[in-house]
Design a protein around this motif. Sequence first.
Motif, PDB file in Angstrom:
ATOM      1  N   ASN A  16      46.694  33.805  44.995  1.00 57.06           N
ATOM      2  CA  ASN A  16      46.481  34.685  46.149  1.00 57.06           C
ATOM      3  C   ASN A  16      47.565  34.540  47.209  1.00 57.06           C
ATOM      4  O   ASN A  16      47.625  35.343  48.135  1.00 57.06           O
ATOM      5  CB  ASN A  16      45.118  34.373  46.786  1.00 57.06           C
ATOM      6  CG  ASN A  16      44.420  35.617  47.315  1.00 57.06           C
ATOM      7  OD1 ASN A  16      44.760  36.736  46.943  1.00 57.06           O
ATOM      8  ND2 ASN A  16      43.433  35.425  48.160  1.00 57.06           N
ATOM      9  N   THR A 131      40.611  39.703  42.031  1.00 55.53           N
ATOM     10  CA  THR A 131      39.422  39.472  42.843  1.00 55.53           C
ATOM     11  C   THR A 131      38.160  39.534  41.999  1.00 55.53           C
ATOM     12  O   THR A 131      37.227  38.739  42.190  1.00 55.53           O
ATOM     13  CB  THR A 131      39.350  40.509  43.973  1.00 55.53           C
ATOM     14  OG1 THR A 131      40.573  40.484  44.710  1.00 55.53           O
ATOM     15  CG2 THR A 131      38.202  40.212  44.915  1.00 55.53           C
ATOM     16  N   GLN A 148      36.164  31.151  46.600  1.00 55.65           N
ATOM     17  CA  GLN A 148      36.620  32.056  47.650  1.00 55.65           C
ATOM     18  C   GLN A 148      37.322  31.280  48.771  1.00 55.65           C
ATOM     19  O   GLN A 148      38.275  31.790  49.381  1.00 55.65           O
ATOM     20  CB  GLN A 148      35.443  32.852  48.213  1.00 55.65           C
ATOM     21  CG  GLN A 148      34.760  33.762  47.204  1.00 55.65           C
ATOM     22  CD  GLN A 148      35.689  34.820  46.631  1.00 55.65           C
ATOM     23  OE1 GLN A 148      36.691  35.179  47.239  1.00 55.65           O
ATOM     24  NE2 GLN A 148      35.364  35.311  45.436  1.00 55.65           N
ATOM     25  N   GLN A 361      33.306  37.737  50.517  1.00 51.72           N
ATOM     26  CA  GLN A 361      33.754  37.837  49.122  1.00 51.72           C
ATOM     27  C   GLN A 361      32.784  37.124  48.187  1.00 51.72           C
ATOM     28  O   GLN A 361      32.475  37.616  47.094  1.00 51.72           O
ATOM     29  CB  GLN A 361      35.155  37.231  48.987  1.00 51.72           C
ATOM     30  CG  GLN A 361      36.231  37.939  49.788  1.00 51.72           C
ATOM     31  CD  GLN A 361      36.725  39.198  49.114  1.00 51.72           C
ATOM     32  OE1 GLN A 361      36.577  39.380  47.914  1.00 51.72           O
ATOM     33  NE2 GLN A 361      37.328  40.081  49.892  1.00 51.72           N
ATOM     34  N   TYR A 384      34.156  45.156  43.795  1.00 49.00           N
ATOM     35  CA  TYR A 384      35.247  44.707  44.667  1.00 49.00           C
ATOM     36  C   TYR A 384      36.204  45.849  44.994  1.00 49.00           C
ATOM     37  O   TYR A 384      36.740  45.916  46.100  1.00 49.00           O
ATOM     38  CB  TYR A 384      35.991  43.531  44.030  1.00 49.00           C
ATOM     39  CG  TYR A 384      35.267  42.216  44.197  1.00 49.00           C
ATOM     40  CD1 TYR A 384      35.298  41.534  45.405  1.00 49.00           C
ATOM     41  CD2 TYR A 384      34.538  41.659  43.147  1.00 49.00           C
ATOM     42  CE1 TYR A 384      34.623  40.334  45.565  1.00 49.00           C
ATOM     43  CE2 TYR A 384      33.862  40.458  43.300  1.00 49.00           C
ATOM     44  CZ  TYR A 384      33.908  39.801  44.512  1.00 49.00           C
ATOM     45  OH  TYR A 384      33.241  38.618  44.672  1.00 49.00           O
TER      46      TYR A 384
END
Length: 465
Positions: A16, A131, A148, A361, A384
């Motif tokens: 990420n 995701t 997350q 999330q 998502y």
Amino acid sequence: MEALKKRTLWGFGFGNIGFGLTTQIISAYLVFYATVILKMSGASIGILVSIGIIWDALSDPIMGYLSDMTRSSRFGRRHLYLLIGGVGTVIVNLLLWFIPADLGQLTKWLLMIVFVLFVKTFLTIYITPYTALAAEISDDYTDRTRIQAVKTTFFLLGLFFATALGMFLFFRSTPEYPVGQLNPNGYHNMAIFASVVMAASMLSAYFSTSRLIPQLNARIMRTEGGNISQFFKEIYYAFKNVDFRAVVLGYLFTNIASALISTLGLHVYTYTFGLNNNGIAIIVGTQLAMSILSQPFWIKYTDRTEKKEGVKLGLLMALLACVYFIACSIFKDALYGNVFYLIPFGILGGFGTGGLFTLPQAMVADTVDSQALATGARQEGVFYGTLTLCYKLSQSVAIFLLGLALDLLKFDSARAVQLDSTVTGLSLLLAVGSAVSFILAFYSYRPYTLSRNKMNEIHKALKNS
């Protein structure tokens, strides 16, 4: 699924950082770069950025549905898209930040809109399956928050590299450019750095989870025929889920506040509070550092209470930070050039938004399981993708209006010192707008009902089905 291993958790989470870095240099610098470096009008850039966000938003649920429908014994549902999206982002991101300043206005606008749309597309191809994958590699209630939290940590590190550290590395003051953020070469170097980090994070996300592909394929439940009718039907059913709808609305309003700070932040710090590149790096770095350092707290707090309670606490902290920022705006003349008066805002706001990045999330992952029990289909990609569709559409409207606000408040890039009404208006717009957004988010989360006990019952029912 196998127990979550640390190498999987951290290797996947590192995936990420490149996304965070690339998206943040676009969010934080593109408007400033276009209006100040390329000398384009605020209104034209507001239109451009809004088009990019609308396209980005519309493509998210499409990409989510496409990855949900993908079947591959070698790549599973998600992994091929990590490679395609990552490579495309690396290339187009470089092109975006090397547009020559001496081109005509129309030519610059056309080049920028093409590159913005392409980089947004490749980022979507990467991040939407990524995701969705985060919700699949564990079904444990607490591990989902950990996943997350680590994702958020690396995402925020990407933001930190783009803004706080980026100001030190790429926008140092020089005799030619005493205000470092006015140096065009800084944007070129920043783009190269972002593309290198994006390539590394793509490979990390892919190889840390590729061994799980057989297990992930085994989790796939029933599948309807892949067609446009089914696509819209799945989005419709997603919105019928009350818990998912609550998260979507809450996240939507929270991200309007993010759009305000990312779009106007550099203008406000530079012109309202008179901060140089070091001062901007300190305040932005404080916010991001507190968001990162807060992650263990949010894991432990929600482990002892519930995710919804953590979101409510995060919103309260963020709202208090807005109130403090309003006070700073009122007394801006006394605070001019001194970043340390803004540190309390960075600490409180950063800590609160740390939870607001992570917990929604993890809550979406729980709504996916709830929906799977009800419908017999797993729709991580659609859920998502739909989440990002809604908050990006709201951001596009906000950024378009903010582009107009720059012109209405008479912001003039040719002025070394802006009008007092301009700098005050920009600062209050950022603070009051964010406060209203957080209040609306607070009320939006109220209908959410998925507790730890309820999720344990859902997981038992799924295993027995």
